[in-house]
Design an enzyme around this catalytic site. Structure first.
Site, PDB file in Angstrom:
ATOM      1  N   GLU A 283       0.642  -0.838   0.174  1.00 58.32           N
ATOM      2  CA  GLU A 283      -0.068  -0.429  -0.163  1.00 58.32           C
ATOM      3  C   GLU A 283       1.017   1.299  -0.062  1.00 58.32           C
ATOM      4  O   GLU A 283       0.666   2.301  -0.327  1.00 58.32           O
ATOM      5  CB  GLU A 283      -1.142   0.051   1.470  1.00 58.32           C
ATOM      6  CG  GLU A 283      -2.038   0.705   1.142  1.00 58.32           C
ATOM      7  CD  GLU A 283      -3.542   0.356   1.995  1.00 58.32           C
ATOM      8  OE1 GLU A 283      -5.171   0.247   1.712  1.00 58.32           O
ATOM      9  OE2 GLU A 283      -2.704   1.045   3.203  1.00 58.32           O
ATOM     10  N   HIS A 304       7.603 -27.846   0.333  1.00 55.10           N
ATOM     11  CA  HIS A 304       6.686 -28.587   0.216  1.00 55.10           C
ATOM     12  C   HIS A 304       5.821 -27.601  -0.638  1.00 55.10           C
ATOM     13  O   HIS A 304       4.585 -28.425  -0.994  1.00 55.10           O
ATOM     14  CB  HIS A 304       6.178 -29.335   1.126  1.00 55.10           C
ATOM     15  CG  HIS A 304       7.182 -29.795   2.056  1.00 55.10           C
ATOM     16  ND1 HIS A 304       7.690 -31.087   1.534  1.00 55.10           N
ATOM     17  CD2 HIS A 304       7.701 -29.410   3.285  1.00 55.10           C
ATOM     18  CE1 HIS A 304       8.794 -30.963   2.277  1.00 55.10           C
ATOM     19  NE2 HIS A 304       8.514 -30.571   3.782  1.00 55.10           N
ATOM     20  N   LYS A 420     -14.044   2.610  -1.984  1.00 57.87           N
ATOM     21  CA  LYS A 420     -14.655   2.757  -0.906  1.00 57.87           C
ATOM     22  C   LYS A 420     -15.813   2.904  -1.114  1.00 57.87           C
ATOM     23  O   LYS A 420     -17.138   3.276  -0.500  1.00 57.87           O
ATOM     24  CB  LYS A 420     -13.550   3.611   0.382  1.00 57.87           C
ATOM     25  CG  LYS A 420     -12.699   2.435   1.132  1.00 57.87           C
ATOM     26  CD  LYS A 420     -12.003   3.578   2.098  1.00 57.87           C
ATOM     27  CE  LYS A 420     -10.945   2.686   2.507  1.00 57.87           C
ATOM     28  NZ  LYS A 420      -9.942   4.047   3.826  1.00 57.87           N
TER      29      LYS A 420
HETATM   30  O1  LIG Z   1      -7.742   2.301  10.070  1.00 53.11           O
HETATM   31  P1  LIG Z   1      -8.915   2.664   9.175  1.00 53.11           P
HETATM   32  O2  LIG Z   1      -8.933   4.172   9.195  1.00 53.11           O
HETATM   33  O3  LIG Z   1     -10.013   1.907   9.908  1.00 53.11           O
HETATM   34  O4  LIG Z   1      -7.979   1.836   8.242  1.00 53.11           O
HETATM   35  C1  LIG Z   1      -8.074   0.642   7.650  1.00 53.11           C
HETATM   36  C2  LIG Z   1      -6.957   0.932   6.483  1.00 53.11           C
HETATM   37  O5  LIG Z   1      -8.515   0.592   5.142  1.00 53.11           O
HETATM   38  C3  LIG Z   1      -7.361   1.533   4.777  1.00 53.11           C
HETATM   39  O6  LIG Z   1      -7.059   3.135   4.336  1.00 53.11           O
HETATM   40  C4  LIG Z   1      -7.297   1.509   2.978  1.00 53.11           C
HETATM   41  O7  LIG Z   1      -8.103   0.121   3.133  1.00 53.11           O
HETATM   42  C5  LIG Z   1      -6.038   1.179   5.174  1.00 53.11           C
HETATM   43  O8  LIG Z   1      -4.745   2.229   4.537  1.00 53.11           O
HETATM   44  C6  LIG Z   1      -5.614   0.858   6.163  1.00 53.11           C
HETATM   45  O9  LIG Z   1      -5.220   0.352   6.974  1.00 53.11           O
END
Ligand SMILES: O=P(O)(O)OC[C@H]1O[C@](O)(CO)[C@@H](O)[C@@H]1O
Length: 431
Positions: A283, A304, A420
């Site tokens: 990431e 293995h 998201k």
């Molecule tokens: O701590 P948060 O804001 O819930 O984010 C959880 C995870 O989601 C992300 O923002 C990406 O999906 C990550 O970088 C992060 O670790």
């Protein structure tokens, strides 16, 4: 300052004089300028405090301030469930793996990361409601999966007195997690907004669950501080393991098409470290067409399973083998129990399981080298808190340094945010 380093790096088998697939010492030395830029970036952030993950290893006050919570959770609960996902929980899961194999008097810690409804329900219903504490962690306080789990847990607890049973940890902003906490009277701790989730292993997010699990979190910070000190005070950037590790990864990808980085611990308790590293590396560096793909492997199991590909497949992998010294540990393999098989097992009988693990570890290293696979070794004798802190710090520094060398920002994840938004849209449309 300058505690003894808890881990030792050996990068000799990354170079041509040792492995045919390696790169030349001349090319490595040409990375010195990029190494200096990376090191200066780290030093400057450490000095001006703008990247608190580089100051956390020296802090102790926060650990003292968690004591009332740690004491309460340890005395009231048999099980503690951590609700979160990604960087907010992988660091603590990594550190909490240290309790495996120890005599535990503290609660058992569980990580409910995923939202598979069947697995989540089945795991949740396996805990005694009265004897289970919860810790919900989300830096942003708006991660859909974490909020869903938190609301389902609140629903399942279903009694009036659960407010002391759940603690939230999130940024001090007006976010959904904070509002849910306020609605139900839950304690809400502050997640430092300047600590990025996947870099948070040494902050409250990583260490509070570990402290509840009975781990000596000061030891973790001590190990991290030793590795950080060695970097900050390095005379020559490429002599420092984290900067050298970044330079090797970057140069092998750029000049040799080696764009996969295999993380191969020979310590099962480091399986979570491998998953934590995978997020950190992927990431942070997977941007603008850059990045190398992290691959999790586990010794000896993957001998293995994956070794054929590693040794004879495409020459596109850099290996980091993490080794301890398990010789003499574990059960002894007794000849008198082997019956008529004893003769053919002569080489094995009388040894311990740890002796076998050590031999397999060395055999893999030798095979990687003789099959032209650039390989770095990270060694320690026993996995403990200092070693864990040292490993975490090394990979944090290495990731930051690699990003500097690639001239990308290690601390954002712009494309993930797109997904998201889509998730929200899909659910909205279904409503
Ligand atoms: O701590 P948060 O804001 O819930 O984010 C959880 C995870 O989601 C992300 O923002 C990406 O999906 C990550 O970088 C992060 O670790």
């Amino acid at each position: 300052m300058f505690h003894k380093l808890p881990i030792a790096n050996d990068i000799d088998a990354c170079f041509m004089h040792k492995v045919d697939g390696g790169f030349s010492l001349k090319k490595f030395k040409e990375m010195a300028e990029l190494g200096s830029i990376a090191l200066e970036f780290i030093r400057a952030r450490c000095n001006d405090g703008t990247l608190p993950i580089l100051n956390l290893p020296y802090h102790r006050d926060d650990i003292v301030s968690w004591k009332p919570i740690v004491d309460r959770y340890q005395s009231l609960y048999d099980d503690v469930v951590i609700l979160g996902i990604g960087g907010s929980t992988l660091g603590s899961a990594t550190i909490c793996a240290l309790v495996d194999g120890c005599v535990i008097t503290a609660p058992r810690i569980h990580f409910l990361d995923n939202i598979d409804p069947i697995s989540f329900d089945s795991r949740l219903s396996s805990f005694d409601k009265e004897k289970t504490g919860f810790l919900a962690i989300s830096k942003s306080g708006s991660t859909t999966e974490t909020l869903t789990k938190l609301l389902i847990v609140i629903d399942r607890l279903g009694n009036k007195n659960f407010s002391t049973q759940i603690i939230c940890l999130t940024e001090p902003t007006d976010n959904p997690m904070r509002r849910i906490a306020a609605t139900h009277g839950l304690l809400c701790l502050d997640y430092d907004p300047k600590v990025i989730g996947r870099f948070s292993a040494l902050s409250t997010a990583g260490l509070l669950p570990a402290a509840i699990a009975g781990i000596n979190v000061e030891g973790v910070r001590r190990g991290a501080a030793a590795v950080l000190d060695a970097t900050i005070f390095a005379k020559n950037p490429l002599d420092n393991p984290a900067i050298a590790g970044a330079a090797i990864n970057v140069a092998l990808a750029r000049d040799h098409g080696i764009n996969q980085t295999v993380f191969l611990p020979y310590v099962e308790r480091l399986e979570r470290l491998s998953i934590w590293f995978r997020q950190l590396w992927a990431e942070s560096l997977g941007k603008e067409g850059y990045g190398t793909t992290p691959i999790n492997a586990m010794g000896v199991v993957d001998q293995h399973s994956q070794m054929q590909l590693y040794l004879a497949g495409p020459r596109d992998k850099f290996f980091t083998v993490i080794c301890s010294d398990p010789r003499g540990l574990g059960g002894r393999i007794r000849g008198e129990l082997a019956g008529s098989a004893a003769e053919s097992l002569n080489y094995l009988l009388g040894h311990t399981m740890g002796d076998l693990m050590a031999a397999e570890q060395q055999a893999t290293i030798d095979s990687l080298i003789s099959n032209c696979c650039p390989t770095r070794l990270i060694r320690f004798s026993n996995l403990n808190e200092e070693v864990m802190g040292g490993l975490i710090m090394q990979f944090i520094l290495e990731t930051i340094a690699a990003a500097q060398m690639m001239r990308i920002n290690a601390f954002d994840q712009p494309v993930v945010e797109e997904t998201k938004l889509l998730i929200r849209q899909f659910l909205q449309e279904e409503n």
